[in-house]
Scaffold this motif. Sequence first.
Motif, PDB file in Angstrom:
ATOM      1  N   UNK A  33       0.822  -0.960  -0.520  1.00  0.00           N
ATOM      2  CA  UNK A  33      -0.398  -0.044  -0.120  1.00  0.00           C
ATOM      3  C   UNK A  33       1.309   1.502  -0.328  1.00  0.00           C
ATOM      4  N   UNK A  34       0.522   2.354  -0.302  1.00  0.00           N
ATOM      5  CA  UNK A  34       1.344   3.289  -0.928  1.00  0.00           C
ATOM      6  C   UNK A  34       1.056   4.705   0.401  1.00  0.00           C
ATOM      7  N   UNK A  35       0.155   3.733   1.709  1.00  0.00           N
ATOM      8  CA  UNK A  35       0.072   4.884   2.422  1.00  0.00           C
ATOM      9  C   UNK A  35       1.302   4.792   3.315  1.00  0.00           C
ATOM     10  N   UNK A  36       0.998   6.017   3.860  1.00  0.00           N
ATOM     11  CA  UNK A  36       1.816   5.992   4.860  1.00  0.00           C
ATOM     12  C   UNK A  36       2.145   5.390   5.966  1.00  0.00           C
ATOM     13  N   UNK A  37       1.419   4.471   6.069  1.00  0.00           N
ATOM     14  CA  UNK A  37       0.971   3.885   7.252  1.00  0.00           C
ATOM     15  C   UNK A  37       1.571   2.028   7.064  1.00  0.00           C
ATOM     16  N   UNK A  38       1.959   2.149   5.932  1.00  0.00           N
ATOM     17  CA  UNK A  38       2.742   1.211   5.541  1.00  0.00           C
ATOM     18  C   UNK A  38       4.473   1.265   5.100  1.00  0.00           C
ATOM     19  N   UNK A  39       4.006   3.087   4.067  1.00  0.00           N
ATOM     20  CA  UNK A  39       5.550   3.002   3.270  1.00  0.00           C
ATOM     21  C   UNK A  39       6.307   3.898   4.340  1.00  0.00           C
ATOM     22  N   UNK A  40       5.531   4.501   5.681  1.00  0.00           N
ATOM     23  CA  UNK A  40       6.851   5.654   6.510  1.00  0.00           C
ATOM     24  C   UNK A  40       6.416   7.047   5.919  1.00  0.00           C
TER      25      UNK A  40
END
Length: 127
Positions: free
Chosen positions: A37-44
């Motif tokens: 996922x490109x989300x900040x939750x996954x990518x930081x």
Amino acid sequence: MPTPTEIRLKRAERRLEVAFDDGSRFSLPAEYLRVESPSAEVQGHGPGQKVVVSGRREVGILRVEPVGHYAIRLVFDDLHDSGIYSWAYLHELGREQAERWAGYERALAEKGLSRDPPRRGGGGPKG
């Protein structure tokens, strides 16, 4: 950059099929899309901060929502819905699927994590 000509959710198969105007076609598993996922939750929030998401072998996609004319948002059945998948990112995920998946499996092994969801109901000591 290639643009999708067709996006088809195969809910029962837990896959998203995407065809692009450059002739490429990808069948992307929900688990792969969730852990990438490109989300900040996954990518930081910066380089080197990517989180290894475990326990998502059985994850499914509930909905595919358009975001303007450039992306989609996927709503997963684990309630993750904050990733916006641009056409460029979807194409990249398709092109790099084998390498990214191998890297994901290595990262799980290095951290002692599993693709399987945690068991419910325990079985541990009571008292």
